[in-house]
Design an enzyme around this catalytic site. Structure first.
Site, mmCIF file in Angstrom:
data_model
loop_
_atom_site.group_PDB
_atom_site.id
_atom_site.type_symbol
_atom_site.label_atom_id
_atom_site.label_comp_id
_atom_site.label_asym_id
_atom_site.label_seq_id
_atom_site.Cartn_x
_atom_site.Cartn_y
_atom_site.Cartn_z
ATOM 1 N N PRO A 110 -30.918 0.716 -40.430
ATOM 2 C CA PRO A 110 -31.352 0.009 -39.228
ATOM 3 C C PRO A 110 -31.231 -1.488 -39.486
ATOM 4 O O PRO A 110 -31.686 -1.972 -40.529
ATOM 5 C CB PRO A 110 -32.826 0.421 -39.091
ATOM 6 C CG PRO A 110 -33.254 0.854 -40.448
ATOM 7 C CD PRO A 110 -32.035 1.365 -41.138
ATOM 8 N N MET A 111 -30.616 -2.208 -38.564
ATOM 9 C CA MET A 111 -30.491 -3.664 -38.730
ATOM 10 C C MET A 111 -30.631 -4.340 -37.372
ATOM 11 O O MET A 111 -29.809 -4.128 -36.476
ATOM 12 C CB MET A 111 -29.138 -4.027 -39.360
ATOM 13 C CG MET A 111 -29.033 -3.663 -40.823
ATOM 14 S SD MET A 111 -27.448 -4.139 -41.514
ATOM 15 C CE MET A 111 -26.408 -2.782 -41.003
ATOM 16 N N VAL A 112 -31.669 -5.142 -37.254
ATOM 17 C CA VAL A 112 -31.881 -5.903 -36.021
ATOM 18 C C VAL A 112 -30.637 -6.723 -35.708
ATOM 19 O O VAL A 112 -30.068 -7.368 -36.601
ATOM 20 C CB VAL A 112 -33.111 -6.839 -36.190
ATOM 21 C CG1 VAL A 112 -33.166 -7.878 -35.089
ATOM 22 C CG2 VAL A 112 -34.383 -6.012 -36.206
ATOM 23 N N GLN B 263 -34.993 3.714 -34.368
ATOM 24 C CA GLN B 263 -36.139 3.159 -35.104
ATOM 25 C C GLN B 263 -37.012 2.250 -34.237
ATOM 26 O O GLN B 263 -36.492 1.423 -33.479
ATOM 27 C CB GLN B 263 -35.670 2.343 -36.315
ATOM 28 C CG GLN B 263 -36.851 1.984 -37.211
ATOM 29 C CD GLN B 263 -36.520 0.964 -38.279
ATOM 30 O OE1 GLN B 263 -36.105 -0.143 -37.980
ATOM 31 N NE2 GLN B 263 -36.717 1.347 -39.537
ATOM 32 N N CYS C 75 -40.395 -3.944 -42.493
ATOM 33 C CA CYS C 75 -40.041 -5.306 -42.082
ATOM 34 C C CYS C 75 -40.977 -6.339 -42.713
ATOM 35 O O CYS C 75 -42.198 -6.258 -42.539
ATOM 36 C CB CYS C 75 -40.094 -5.407 -40.553
ATOM 37 S SG CYS C 75 -39.582 -7.038 -39.992
ATOM 38 N N ASN D 82 -32.450 3.330 -50.785
ATOM 39 C CA ASN D 82 -31.865 2.150 -50.146
ATOM 40 C C ASN D 82 -32.005 0.921 -51.054
ATOM 41 O O ASN D 82 -33.090 0.629 -51.529
ATOM 42 C CB ASN D 82 -32.592 1.929 -48.802
ATOM 43 C CG ASN D 82 -32.232 0.623 -48.116
ATOM 44 O OD1 ASN D 82 -33.100 -0.078 -47.604
ATOM 45 N ND2 ASN D 82 -30.957 0.284 -48.086
ATOM 46 N N GLY D 83 -30.846 0.245 -51.271
ATOM 47 C CA GLY D 83 -30.849 -1.009 -52.022
ATOM 48 C C GLY D 83 -29.777 -1.056 -53.083
ATOM 49 O O GLY D 83 -29.487 -0.055 -53.742
ATOM 50 N N ASN D 84 -29.126 -2.252 -53.201
ATOM 51 C CA ASN D 84 -28.150 -2.534 -54.280
ATOM 52 C C ASN D 84 -26.790 -1.862 -54.140
ATOM 53 O O ASN D 84 -26.165 -1.569 -55.160
ATOM 54 C CB ASN D 84 -28.663 -2.108 -55.661
ATOM 55 C CG ASN D 84 -29.917 -2.803 -56.075
ATOM 56 O OD1 ASN D 84 -30.394 -3.672 -55.358
ATOM 57 N ND2 ASN D 84 -30.432 -2.437 -57.227
HETATM 58 C C1 FMN Z 1 -29.397 -8.189 -40.768
HETATM 59 C C2 FMN Z 1 -30.430 -7.197 -41.227
HETATM 60 C C3 FMN Z 1 -31.292 -6.636 -40.318
HETATM 61 C C4 FMN Z 1 -32.233 -5.683 -40.722
HETATM 62 N N1 FMN Z 1 -33.032 -5.075 -39.784
HETATM 63 C C5 FMN Z 1 -33.828 -4.018 -40.148
HETATM 64 C C6 FMN Z 1 -34.467 -3.209 -39.177
HETATM 65 O O1 FMN Z 1 -34.302 -3.395 -37.975
HETATM 66 N N2 FMN Z 1 -35.254 -2.184 -39.626
HETATM 67 C C7 FMN Z 1 -35.425 -1.906 -40.951
HETATM 68 O O2 FMN Z 1 -36.130 -0.961 -41.304
HETATM 69 N N3 FMN Z 1 -34.797 -2.647 -41.886
HETATM 70 C C8 FMN Z 1 -33.994 -3.668 -41.516
HETATM 71 N N4 FMN Z 1 -33.271 -4.354 -42.466
HETATM 72 C C9 FMN Z 1 -33.411 -3.949 -43.867
HETATM 73 C C10 FMN Z 1 -32.313 -2.947 -44.214
HETATM 74 O O3 FMN Z 1 -32.364 -1.804 -43.400
HETATM 75 C C11 FMN Z 1 -32.387 -2.552 -45.687
HETATM 76 O O4 FMN Z 1 -33.598 -1.875 -45.912
HETATM 77 C C12 FMN Z 1 -32.316 -3.737 -46.639
HETATM 78 O O5 FMN Z 1 -31.391 -4.701 -46.214
HETATM 79 C C13 FMN Z 1 -31.943 -3.270 -48.045
HETATM 80 O O6 FMN Z 1 -30.697 -2.644 -48.049
HETATM 81 P P1 FMN Z 1 -29.370 -3.350 -48.637
HETATM 82 O O7 FMN Z 1 -29.705 -3.710 -50.054
HETATM 83 O O8 FMN Z 1 -28.315 -2.315 -48.513
HETATM 84 O O9 FMN Z 1 -29.117 -4.565 -47.802
HETATM 85 C C14 FMN Z 1 -32.336 -5.314 -42.075
HETATM 86 C C15 FMN Z 1 -31.451 -5.889 -43.005
HETATM 87 C C16 FMN Z 1 -30.500 -6.810 -42.597
HETATM 88 C C17 FMN Z 1 -29.551 -7.389 -43.601
#
Ligand code: FMN
Length: 418
Positions: free
Chosen positions: A24-26, A82, A111, A213-215
């Site tokens: 999920p990404m805003v 979400q 968040c 989730n991560g890395n």
């Molecule tokens: C641009 C952006 C928007 C995000 N928006 C949300 C969101 O709406 N809901 C959520 O649970 N996490 C959100 N996250 C967090 C990601 O879902 C994820 O948990 C976090 O970036 C770690 O994963 P990554 O290491 O693959 O980036 C967002 C991350 C990014 C980069």
């Protein structure tokens, strides 16, 4: 729970055991991006977080965030929607509005942004276990489809385990664990902790559908993470934003699939955005996706960067096409017309790093992971060294490129509402 309602494992199997998950990404995991990401290997996608109370009560908010094609059976499945929430009834009301258009509804408990502190949701509920329990249980008891949760971790792994057990006890059917604590955001993001994720996996009931989730930088990391943690799926956010090819785990021999050419993927994505005019969210997110897809390319072609910077959501598609998409296609076509292109277009793997994977050198006309700078220094020493040598270059190209890097950095890391 109604008798027809699936539990997490049944749902996961019904969806075909989808283990490569678009986070999920805003403002970034909207319809058009989900369609593109699925073409490059994602097999489950989450919507951006939406505000449950606003979604339940404001028609305008709903129109801005959600359209008739979101969750479409042919276009946009499997899909998890979400929400962030702090009121069980508003959360249920919002979830009921989408339950026929998705496979599960997820509660955002991760968040870390200031807006979540003010609004009292996301990771700022981590101390209010009773409230979290009520939020999840109300959906579990009253929604037709399963409820899921995405959590962050505490510093203390025992406390995190108790927390995860509480979330599952409330009725969460998929548990996604982002291996960072609440304070790890922005410049302090740092590495996610796979150890604690693994500890949770090992100590929670075996039938829990569990995502890590991560890395994730490269497709190889997805396999490595899945094997190390022993989880059902891997979720990626930033890795996917800069390179949608990151999910193409089965195609690591095909560089066009794992490090797509920026001209090809930009065109593909642009055509998808045009094909879903109903989706306001897709139109709004487009500029930011352009910057991210083109991140390695723009410092070398600052004229195109300037064009994008001047455009906005009202700029006609024709202008986007001629000034950006076609312009990128022309530049990359010229690169590929060079006689030594085979050599130029090669990808080299660096040595094994302490974090368990290898950095790879990818030509700037291909999508690639982005290394977030910490105090101005990127995590990848090789990339840092390159930036330093650029900084020492006194010619005007070096100057221009450095300025462009700074501007792109600002564009791509504008505070989001995650
Ligand atoms: C641009 C952006 C928007 C995000 N928006 C949300 C969101 O709406 N809901 C959520 O649970 N996490 C959100 N996250 C967090 C990601 O879902 C994820 O948990 C976090 O970036 C770690 O994963 P990554 O290491 O693959 O980036 C967002 C991350 C990014 C980069």
């Amino acid at each position: 729970m109604s008798s027809a309602k699936l539990n997490g494992r049944q749902l996961f199997q019904k969806l075909g055991n989808p283990g490569r998950i678009l986070a999920p990404m805003v403002d970034q995991s909207e319809l058009a991006w989900r369609i593109l990401s699925r073409k490059y290997g994602a097999n489950l996608a989450y919507t951006p977080m939406m505000h449950a109370k606003l979604f339940a009560t404001s028609e305008k908010y709903r129109r801005d965030m959600w359209c008739s094609l979101d969750g479409d059976e042919k276009l946009d499945r499997p899909l998890v929607v979400q929400f962030c929430a702090n009121d069980p009834e508003y959360l249920l009301a919002a979830a009921k509005l989408v339950q026929d258009k998705c496979d599960a509804v997820d509660l955002n408990l991760g968040c870390p942004q200031g807006i979540a502190r003010k609004g009292h949701y996301g990771s700022f509920l981590m101390e209010e276990w009773d409230l979290i329990h009520k939020l999840i249980k109300n959906l579990h008891d009253n929604l037709d489809i399963p409820v899921t949760a995405k959590i962050r971790v505490f510093d203390d792994r025992e406390k995190t385990l108790e927390y995860a057990k509480m979330v599952l006890d409330a009725g969460a059917q998929f548990l996604c664990v982002h291996g960072r604590v609440r304070e790890q955001k922005g410049q302090k993001t740092g590495l996610a902790d796979w150890e604690i994720i693994k500890y949770l996996r090992d100590n929670l009931p075996k039938d829990t559908v569990f995502f890590a989730n991560g890395n994730i930088l490269y497709p190889e990391d997805i396999k490595r993470c899945q094997e190390y943690i022993g989880c059902d799926g891997i979720m990626s956010a930033e890795g996917n934003l800069y390179n949608p090819g990151v999910f193409n785990v089965g195609k690591t021999d095909d560089k066009d699939q794992i490090f797509p050419r920026v001209d090809k993927i930009l065109r593909e994505y642009f055509e998808i955005v045009k094909s879903v005019p109903e989706s306001k969210a897709s139109r709004i997110a487009m500029k930011s996706h352009f910057f991210k897809i083109l991140r390695p390319f723009l410092p070398h072609h600052t004229d195109i960067r300037s064009e994008i910077a001047q455009m906005n959501v009202k700029t006609p598609f024709e202008d986007w096409d001629t000034k950006v998409v076609s312009a990128v296609e022309k530049v990359v076509a010229e690169i590929f017309a060079k006689t030594d292109i085979e050599e130029l277009d090669s990808i080299t793997k660096g040595s094994l790093q302490l974090w368990g994977g290898c950095y790879q050198t990818v030509p700037y006309w291909r999508c690639q992971p982005y290394f977030r700078p910490v105090n101005g220094v990127t995590g990848d020493k090789r990339v840092a060294a390159k930036l330093e040598s650029d900084a020492q270059a006194s010619d005007s190209t070096g100057e221009k490129k450095r300025k462009a890097e700074d501007e792109i950095e600002r564009e791509t890391t504008k505070p989001s509402r995650k």
